[in-house]
Scaffold this active site. Structure first.
Site, PDB file in Angstrom:
ATOM      1  N   ASP A 425      37.850  46.228  -8.100  1.00  0.00           N
ATOM      2  CA  ASP A 425      38.375  45.339  -7.073  1.00  0.00           C
ATOM      3  C   ASP A 425      39.219  46.097  -6.053  1.00  0.00           C
ATOM      4  O   ASP A 425      39.897  47.073  -6.380  1.00  0.00           O
ATOM      5  CB  ASP A 425      39.234  44.256  -7.753  1.00  0.00           C
ATOM      6  CG  ASP A 425      39.780  43.244  -6.779  1.00  0.00           C
ATOM      7  OD1 ASP A 425      38.978  42.526  -6.161  1.00  0.00           O
ATOM      8  OD2 ASP A 425      41.015  43.181  -6.623  1.00  0.00           O
ATOM      9  N   GLU A 478      34.134  47.111  -4.655  1.00  0.00           N
ATOM     10  CA  GLU A 478      34.387  46.129  -3.611  1.00  0.00           C
ATOM     11  C   GLU A 478      35.122  46.885  -2.504  1.00  0.00           C
ATOM     12  O   GLU A 478      36.335  47.060  -2.560  1.00  0.00           O
ATOM     13  CB  GLU A 478      35.237  44.953  -4.112  1.00  0.00           C
ATOM     14  CG  GLU A 478      35.351  43.856  -3.075  1.00  0.00           C
ATOM     15  CD  GLU A 478      36.687  43.148  -3.065  1.00  0.00           C
ATOM     16  OE1 GLU A 478      36.773  42.076  -2.438  1.00  0.00           O
ATOM     17  OE2 GLU A 478      37.650  43.653  -3.657  1.00  0.00           O
TER      18      GLU A 478
END
Length: 746
Positions: A425, A478
């Site tokens: 993330d 990401e």
């Protein structure tokens, strides 16, 4: 390692002058200091020590005890212990022998082995590796581990707190009394350790830490806890000693050999809000497996991706502010139950990917923030160590032990829990020191630039180690910027991820689709621009949870028109996406066109999913995934230019797109044609690379999916009319708001 301490002489650990009857003040002062929970070398004064005449003196620190007796572990009394002040008891034995402490408490009697009868636990070599940032050493050394000292079973606790004056383990087993079990400092790595015999699985514990300035910090949870209490409780728990029982050997063998391209279609879900039981309670891992796996098999997704399940304190963070980087959240059961869930997915042919957060952590006082009274895991300077967007703290990747802690977490999930990939993330926030900061609010790197060199080195090391040890495991970034080489190999200067989320494609196409069709003609490039860079990285096309929260509305709600047109738009969009180069990801609820925005405190709209209109959309997703698996042209060329060819990319007036997907191995090509207006088009000619009959293998306007059943009657032949660089072409009927797949008949 795990040396029994009963044979050592007291002179080896304390000043021998203590034993002269006329000079006991040093011992008394030290013992009283320990009894008050003050810093000191507990192992020098407590436990068994051999006297110069061969006798053995035993001291125990047991505040609140009425009486203590030394007893033979096999039965029988050895000697009484005498109180010498403030909970300290002392006794002597004629020779060094094994013993237990029989303690008379105000509410009952307890017999325990003496934690201070055991020597140093961790090898110097392991401590050195830990200091150097070895993630495997962090996994092996730190946290609570079941070990045996000789023939005595117990739990070894170890925690990194190099700047602390004192650390004690507290828990159910000692009444949460920080005076009872001060730990031994291993200076090599700044690690504190202790072995507690006969400790039960599931026992709750934390660490009581005294900072360098003498401040006693709030009790800290174990950063490497493998099991945690159910939030909002915050204690760590002693894990099970028994290994997990795996039955996914076939899956793991195939995964380890998986270096060739394969279909990748991911269903993203938030386990706490996918579905709940009849009482509105969260599903446990076993119940989730029982209900989720048949659903995923019916939809045909190859993998599921769970929003973070690393233990986290605040449910409203959806798991993206974790503190337990080694522990599955207790919201759905214990670690063994999570392992059963992964095993069940694998046996059903479904891979498991976890969202994993190495960018930041929350500042809860029981967590990592100022763990030993200093900025240990984070940067001290808020210009480097504080995320203004999320009110969280940034890991200090330049510190070897912190990098090792994070690498160890990744290895833990992949090896211990058999997960098939980690989606890392907020990578963009890791790569840039000025991420979401104004001028003067960040510190340049050593070269004066904005790149975070330490984070970059950490990511390269992480991906290189995972790639070398676990072939076939995905590491997905990401990453929302144009950082070059995110998925390029580390040895070629890249970051080494296997995939990157294509945030630009997602943003552009959703912007196009939300417009009224009459205006789409002016924004045609939003659907084609992604092909300019589609093969620069190994992309995943994400329609993720981030696109259906914070007032954005659901995917269906973003589509223009009446209810029928909204569903038709979404069907056409999904089929366009599934034919577009790149792996696929869809967040839960999107598969049946949930009308409302995602609510993490509720569940997706299962009542709406069962209606005919919305069930048709889910059937389309199932058929798209079936086509993805059946048609190599849809995935073998996902990451190479040879796998894609535009037929119609410039018809902005009609808002039509047509392209051919090629199988680099020579399989039959596939034509995808999308009409993003509510106007049916007849005789629309598209060039194709092969002459003959082309079969219509998918039509989003089919009545089966809720459409009007317009189309090409199952297929049509080519005619010798040159078009789009090909000698042959098809004269197609394009239904309104639709996507067609056609394939040449062998």
């Amino acid at each position: 390692m795990n040396e029994r301490a009963g044979e050592r002489t007291e002179a080896a650990t304390a000043d021998t002058t203590e034993y002269h009857a006329t000079d006991r003040e040093p011992a008394c002062a030290e013992l009283l200091s320990l009894a008050r929970g003050e810093p000191g070398d507990a192992f020098a004064w407590l436990g068994p020590h051999r006297l110069p005449d061969g006798r053995q003196r035993v001291r125990a620190l047991l505040p609140g005890a009425r009486a203590v007796t030394l007893v033979d572990p096999r039965g029988g009394r050895l000697a009484s212990m005498q109180p010498v002040g403030e909970g300290v008891f002392e006794g002597e034995l004629p020779a060094p022998v094994d013993y237990h402490l029989r303690i008379d408490w105000p509410l009952g009697q307890e017999e325990i082995a003496d934690a201070y009868a055991y020597g140093a636990q961790l090898d110097e070599a392991v401590l050195q590796r830990l200091r150097d940032g070895d993630g495997e050493a962090a996994r092996a050394a730190l946290g609570a581990h079941h070990v045996r000292c000789g023939d005595v079973p117990g739990v070894r606790f170890a925690v990194w707190a190099p700047n602390a004056q004192r650390v004690a383990v507290v828990g159910d087993f000692n009444g949460w009394d920080g005076r009872r079990h001060p730990m031994r400092l291993r200076h090599t790595a700044g690690v504190w350790e202790i072995f507690l015999p006969h400790l039960a699985e599931g026992a709750r514990y934390k660490f009581e830490i005294t900072a360098a300035d003498g401040t006693r910090l709030p009790h800290k949870a174990d950063p490497l806890a493998r099991w945690a209490e159910l939030p909002p409780a915050t204690a760590s728990r002693v894990p099970s000693a028994a290994p997990f029982e795996w039955q996914d050997g076939d899956w793991m063998a195939r995964r380890g050999a998986a270096n060739a391209p394969a279909p990748l279609s991911i269903y993203e879900l938030h386990a706490a809000s996918w579905r709940r039981d009849e009482h509105g309670q969260l599903l446990g891992w076993d119940a989730l497996a029982e209900q989720l796996i048949p659903y995923i098999r019916e939809l045909g997704f190859t993998h599921i991706e769970l929003l973070p399940v690393t233990e986290y304190p605040f449910g409203g963070s959806w798991g993206y502010q974790p503190l337990g980087m080694y522990a599955p959240t207790a919201r759905h059961g214990d670690p063994r139950a999570f392992a059963r869930f992964v095993d069940a997915c694998h046996r059903a042919g479904i891979g498991v990917i976890l969202d994993w957060v190495s960018a930041h952590f929350p500042g809860d006082e029981h967590g990592l923030q100022r763990f030993d009274g200093t900025a240990l895991y984070e940067h001290a300077d808020p210009r480097e160590g504080f995320h203004r967007d999320w009110n969280t703290l940034i890991y200090n990747y330049g510190r070897h032990e912190v990098a090792g802690y994070l690498v160890g977490s990744a290895l833990e999930w992949i090896e211990r829990f058999h997960v098939d990939g980690l989606r890392v993330d907020a990578v963009a926030s890791m790569l840039y020191r000025d991420y979401s900061r104004e001028e003067g609010e960040w510190i340049p790197n050593a070269h004066g630039g904005r790149e975070n060199l330490e984070a970059t080195a950490f990511l390269r090391r992480l991906n290189a180690e995972v790639g070398a040890r676990f072939p076939g495991v995905m590491m997905i970034a990401e990453e929302s910027t144009a950082w070059p080489g995110v998925t390029a190999p580390v040895e070629q200067g890249g970051l080494g991820f296997t995939h990157k989320w294509n945030m630009g494609w997602m943003h552009d196409t959703l912007e196009y689709l939300k417009r009224d069709p009459i205006h789409r003609t002016h924004h045609h490039g939003q659907m084609t621009f992604g092909l300019v860079y589609a093969f620069s990285e190994r992309f995943v096309l994400p329609l993720s949870h981030d696109e259906v929260v914070h007032g954005k509305g659901s995917l269906l709600a973003r589509m223009p028109g009446d209810d029928w047109q909204r569903r038709a738009n979404l069907r056409a969009y999904f089929a366009f996406m599934w034919a577009h180069p790149g792996a696929k990801l869809l967040f839960m609820g999107g598969e049946f066109g949930q009308p409302g925005e995602w609510d993490h405190d509720a569940t997706i709209d299962w009542a709406r999913a069962r209606t005919p209109e919305h069930a048709g959309l889910a059937r389309l997703l199932g058929d798209l995934n079936a086509q993805l698996r059946a048609q190599p042209a849809l995935w073998r060329g996902d990451h190479v230019p040879e796998g894609f060819e535009w037929s119609v990319g410039d018809d902005h007036h009609n808002s039509v797109f047509a392209f051919v997907r090629h199988d680099p191995h020579g399989g039959p090509p596939l034509l995808a044609v999308s009409n993003f207006t509510p106007v049916a088009r007849h005789g629309y000619r598209v060039g194709v690379p092969l002459a003959g009959h082309w079969r219509e293998i998918l039509n989003t306007d089919s009545h089966h999916y809720g459409g009007s059943d317009a189309g090409n009657a199952g297929g049509l032949p080519t005619t010798a009319v040159p078009m789009h660089g090909h000698a042959q072409s098809l004269s197609l009927a394009l239904p309104p708001l639709s996507t067609l797949y056609l394939q040449a008949t062998p």
